[in-house]
Design a protein around this motif. Structure first.
Motif, PDB file in Angstrom:
ATOM      1  N   TRP A   1       6.610   6.639 -10.135  1.00  0.00           N
ATOM      2  CA  TRP A   1       5.826   4.919  -9.506  1.00  0.00           C
ATOM      3  C   TRP A   1       6.405   3.979  -9.567  1.00  0.00           C
ATOM      4  CZ3 TRP A   1       2.323   1.571  -8.040  1.00  0.00           C
ATOM      5  CH2 TRP A   1       1.572   2.040  -6.815  1.00  0.00           C
ATOM      6  N   ASP A   2       7.234   4.063  -8.487  1.00  0.00           N
ATOM      7  CA  ASP A   2       7.700   3.534  -8.112  1.00  0.00           C
ATOM      8  C   ASP A   2       7.681   2.115  -7.079  1.00  0.00           C
ATOM      9  OD1 ASP A   2       9.185   4.221 -11.114  1.00  0.00           O
ATOM     10  OD2 ASP A   2      10.612   4.807  -9.702  1.00  0.00           O
TER      11      ASP A   2
ATOM     12  N   TYR B   1       1.213  -1.450   0.027  1.00  0.00           N
ATOM     13  CA  TYR B   1       0.058   0.211  -0.388  1.00  0.00           C
ATOM     14  C   TYR B   1       1.115   1.308   0.093  1.00  0.00           C
ATOM     15  CZ  TYR B   1       0.727  -0.544   5.273  1.00  0.00           C
ATOM     16  OH  TYR B   1       1.927   0.014   6.261  1.00  0.00           O
ATOM     17  N   VAL B   2       0.252   2.524  -0.509  1.00  0.00           N
ATOM     18  CA  VAL B   2       0.989   3.382   0.408  1.00  0.00           C
ATOM     19  C   VAL B   2       1.236   4.040   1.410  1.00  0.00           C
ATOM     20  CG1 VAL B   2       1.361   6.009  -0.822  1.00  0.00           C
ATOM     21  CG2 VAL B   2       0.766   4.334  -2.495  1.00  0.00           C
TER      22      VAL B   2
ATOM     23  N   TYR C   1       7.983  15.796  -4.109  1.00  0.00           N
ATOM     24  CA  TYR C   1       8.869  13.853  -3.942  1.00  0.00           C
ATOM     25  C   TYR C   1       8.213  12.915  -2.633  1.00  0.00           C
ATOM     26  CZ  TYR C   1      11.575  15.696  -6.720  1.00  0.00           C
ATOM     27  OH  TYR C   1      12.627  17.100  -8.403  1.00  0.00           O
ATOM     28  N   TYR C   2       7.868  11.837  -2.827  1.00  0.00           N
ATOM     29  CA  TYR C   2       7.528  10.883  -1.645  1.00  0.00           C
ATOM     30  C   TYR C   2       8.809   9.073  -1.490  1.00  0.00           C
ATOM     31  CZ  TYR C   2       3.203  11.918  -1.319  1.00  0.00           C
ATOM     32  OH  TYR C   2       1.476  13.280  -0.104  1.00  0.00           O
ATOM     33  N   ASP C   3       8.871   9.654  -0.211  1.00  0.00           N
ATOM     34  CA  ASP C   3      10.677   8.555  -0.168  1.00  0.00           C
ATOM     35  C   ASP C   3       9.539   7.870   1.157  1.00  0.00           C
ATOM     36  OD1 ASP C   3      12.186   5.955  -0.342  1.00  0.00           O
ATOM     37  OD2 ASP C   3      13.793   8.356   0.233  1.00  0.00           O
TER      38      ASP C   3
ATOM     39  N   GLU D   1       8.904   5.197  -3.446  1.00  0.00           N
ATOM     40  CA  GLU D   1       9.296   6.042  -4.766  1.00  0.00           C
ATOM     41  C   GLU D   1       8.209   7.436  -5.282  1.00  0.00           C
ATOM     42  OE1 GLU D   1      13.258   4.749  -5.733  1.00  0.00           O
ATOM     43  OE2 GLU D   1      14.039   6.114  -3.679  1.00  0.00           O
ATOM     44  N   ASN D   2       8.139   8.211  -5.574  1.00  0.00           N
ATOM     45  CA  ASN D   2       6.726   8.710  -5.731  1.00  0.00           C
ATOM     46  C   ASN D   2       6.904  10.346  -6.229  1.00  0.00           C
ATOM     47  OD1 ASN D   2       4.052  10.495  -5.649  1.00  0.00           O
ATOM     48  ND2 ASN D   2       3.905   9.309  -7.397  1.00  0.00           N
TER      49      ASN D   2
END
Length: 646
Positions: A259-260, A93-94, A311-313, A288-289
């Motif tokens: 979208w990794d 999930y995110v 950025y999301y990590d 990572e997004n």
């Protein structure tokens, strides 16, 4: 051998081996309306991603979040925060908001999907408020087996895939690779041009996704198994702009160049004695997004205040230990402990980085006893808790805290086999969901006030189901009714504060009470060796009891799926199908979209060399329709693919 029709799968699933590593729908849940979908069935109906494949099951509805170009489902009216997705038993999930974009998840060629609705196992871990979805990889049985395929579809779409596996003595392996690309999907000819969309190919609707997954298994003894596995996804997509008539909605010019998602895991099962087994898993998931917001439809400049690079990590790490014992006569006792850490980092380019981290754990106990007259009783309970390690106010940078929260999740399920052709169940379960990081800490782009002390949502599920066969198993049927009452539902509470300009701000609070009730049925009939038909139908009524003005979104009240498989020649099979869904609410204020309907058709031609040529069309009537207001669905789409099995 081709798979049986979809609606024949659910009764047969009740007889499947409940001990295969990675499965989560356990023996206590069968028979049930909960179903399985295989990759072969998804292929038959040209369902290219996980969301589309799941809608082959009754009670599962396709939804779109157009503002984020995300594809999701609801299960009996519960969304993906409340019905988590697992891969081989590992949560996927995110971390930030709990919503995985199922449009990014292609189906493994040797895979199956399990769905448990409402009465999910207490040993599955926390946050299964409305059930669970599990994608798992089947074990190969031959020295070498698999298939390879390639195809094309409207809108400049291309796809390809390879699935291969093998077994040798005490080892087996499975590997799957898939790729899908589309420059833009085609709108219906009935679409009326708008300022942000001129028709034809949908603006900014490109996508590019590939996935690789694999398992390496060692079986040193008949009941022992040790598996190393991975799932790697790489994706990018455009975000089509809003084309509706609501003047309060400002079109977004967004793109997602990254979208990794990577998942690595280990599963083990060890026989500790004649009656006791130990199962474990360890997992690590990385997400990572990158989201890029532009000034306008040229997607070339970022000068306005509304433009940004976000950025999301994220990562999740955890594990599970489960012990099961069958030493008492006709009795199974099992206990499981789950633990995980969820870590989220976010940053806008040129701005500070913010970090959030939670610890979540669950301890469950389940017992099942089988009686000599054909009944069995399953009782279970789990205790879940969550602690906050790190949180921050993204407006001020000040550290935030929140209460440590917990919940109890008991369940009781009775099953009875009335005859060789009729069985049923009656069950009750209390389930819970902890609020996500976004639920607790997000300012929602300046429109909301965070609430770090949100408590878990809870629900009581009541479920009654029957399943049976007739005419030498040529006729298969399932039917069930359910009622779910949600307490402490997290809902939006408006005007808790005001901006200097006078605009009202909202806050998420545990103020809601809601009820979901419904009926599901699924039937399949093999009329002759050449003709099969199937039907699935669901009626779902979701009501907000505490505040009817706040609408429950995303779920149509009525939904029907019909199909046939007709072998007109030994080498030619026709597969027509039809789906119809009632109108639905798409915003909490009561905004609705109309009915959704699609006539689909596929033909399969068997060629020499174990090859199959498939071709056909989806949305054959080219209907102009929406699943989210202002975001039209694709029109008629033609496709062709070639598959070789070995």
């Amino acid at each position: 051998m081709r798979a049986l029709p979809l609606l024949w799968i659910a009764p047969l699933a009740a007889m499947a081996d409940p001990s295969e590593l990675g499965e989560l729908v356990v023996e206590a849940m069968k028979p049930d309306i909960s179903n399985r979908v295989t990759s072969e069935e998804a292929e038959d109906f040209e369902r290219r991603d996980l969301a589309e494949a799941l809608t082959l099951l009754p009670g599962v509805s396709l939804t779109r979040v157009g503002a984020r170009a995300e594809t999701m489902v609801t299960v009996r009216g519960f969304d993906l925060r409340q019905v988590p997705v697992f891969i081989d038993g590992i949560p996927a999930y995110v971390v930030y908001d709990g919503y995985p974009d199922l449009g990014r998840f292609t189906i493994p060629d040797a895979g199956e999907i399990e769905v448990a609705k409402g009465l999910s196992p207490v040993l599955a871990g926390p946050n299964t408020l409305g059930g669970l979805i599990n994608v798992f990889t089947r074990r190969p049985t031959k020295e070498l087996e698999g298939d390879v395929h390639a195809g094309a579809f409207s809108g400049g779409g291309w796809e390809a895939g390879l699935g291969a596996g093998g077994r040798q003595d005490k080892w087996y392996w499975q590997f799957d690779l898939s790729w899908i690309e589309q420059s833009a999907f085609e709108l219906s000819d009935d679409f009326v041009p708008r300022p942000t969309e001129d028709g034809g190919r949908r603006n900014n609707s490109y996508r590019n996704d590939w996935r690789a997954s694999g398992r390496l298994g060692w079986t040193p003894a008949p009941e022992d198994e040790y598996v190393l596995g991975f799932w790697i996804q790489r994706g990018e997509k455009g975000n089509p702009p809003y084309t509706g008539y609501d003047k309060t909605i400002r079109p977004r010019f967004w793109q997602w160049p990254q979208w990794d998602k990577d998942t690595y895991y280990m599963l083990t099962r060890t026989e500790l004695g004649a009656d006791t087994t130990l199962e474990t898993n360890l997992h690590y998931d990385r997400f990572e997004n990158l989201l890029r917001a532009f000034d306008n439809a040229s997607y070339s400049s970022q000068t306005l205040g509304s433009s940004f690079n976000s950025y999301y990590d994220d990562w999740t790490a955890g594990g599970m230990v489960k012990v099961e014992n069958r030493s008492l006569k006709a009795t199974r006792i099992a206990t499981a402990f789950h633990y995980k850490v969820d870590h989220h980092e976010e940053m806008n380019l040129g701005a500070p980085k913010y970090t959030f981290e939670d610890e979540t754990a669950s301890l469950g106990l389940e017992a099942e006893h089988s009686f000599p007259w054909g009944s069995s009783l399953v009782a279970g309970i789990s205790y879940d808790w969550r602690r906050i390690n790190d949180a921050v106010d993204t407006n001020t940078g000040a550290p935030l805290t929140g209460e440590e929260v917990d919940s109890w999740n008991p369940s009781l399920i009775w099953k009875h086999k009335f005859s060789e052709t009729l069985e049923g169940h009656l069950g009750w379960a209390e389930k819970s969901r902890f609020p996500t990081i976004k639920d607790r800490y997000s300012y929602r782009m300046g429109q909301a006030i965070p609430n770090p002390d949100l408590k878990p949502e809870t629900v009581d599920h009541f479920d009654l189901g029957l399943a049976g066969t007739a005419w030498d198993n040529r006729f298969q049927w399932e039917t069930g009714v359910f009622y779910s009452r949600i307490d402490d539902a997290i809902q939006r509470f408006d005007n808790v504060a005001f901006t200097p300009g006078g605009a009202g701000l909202f806050q998420l609070q545990n103020v809601g009470e809601a009820e979901h009730r419904g009926f599901e049925t699924a039937v399949g009939m093999k009329w002759t060796d050449c003709i099969e038909t199937g039907l699935r139908y669901a009626w779902i009524n979701a009501e907000n009891r505490s505040n009817p003005r706040i609408h429950i979104i995303g779920t149509p009240e009525h939904e029907v799926f019909l199909f046939s498989k007709i072998q007109v020649h030994e080498n030619v099979k026709l597969i027509p199908s039809f789906v119809w869904a009632d109108s639905r609410d798409v915003s909490s204020t009561g905004k609705r979209v109309g009915t959704y309907a699609s006539v689909d058709f596929k033909a399969e031609v068997s060629l020499p060399g174990e090859c199959t040529l498939g071709f056909g069309a989806t949305n054959l009537l080219d209907r102009n329709q929406q699943l989210d207001e202002g975001f039209p669905e694709p029109g008629r789409s033609l496709f062709v693919d070639l598959r070789h099995e070995f």
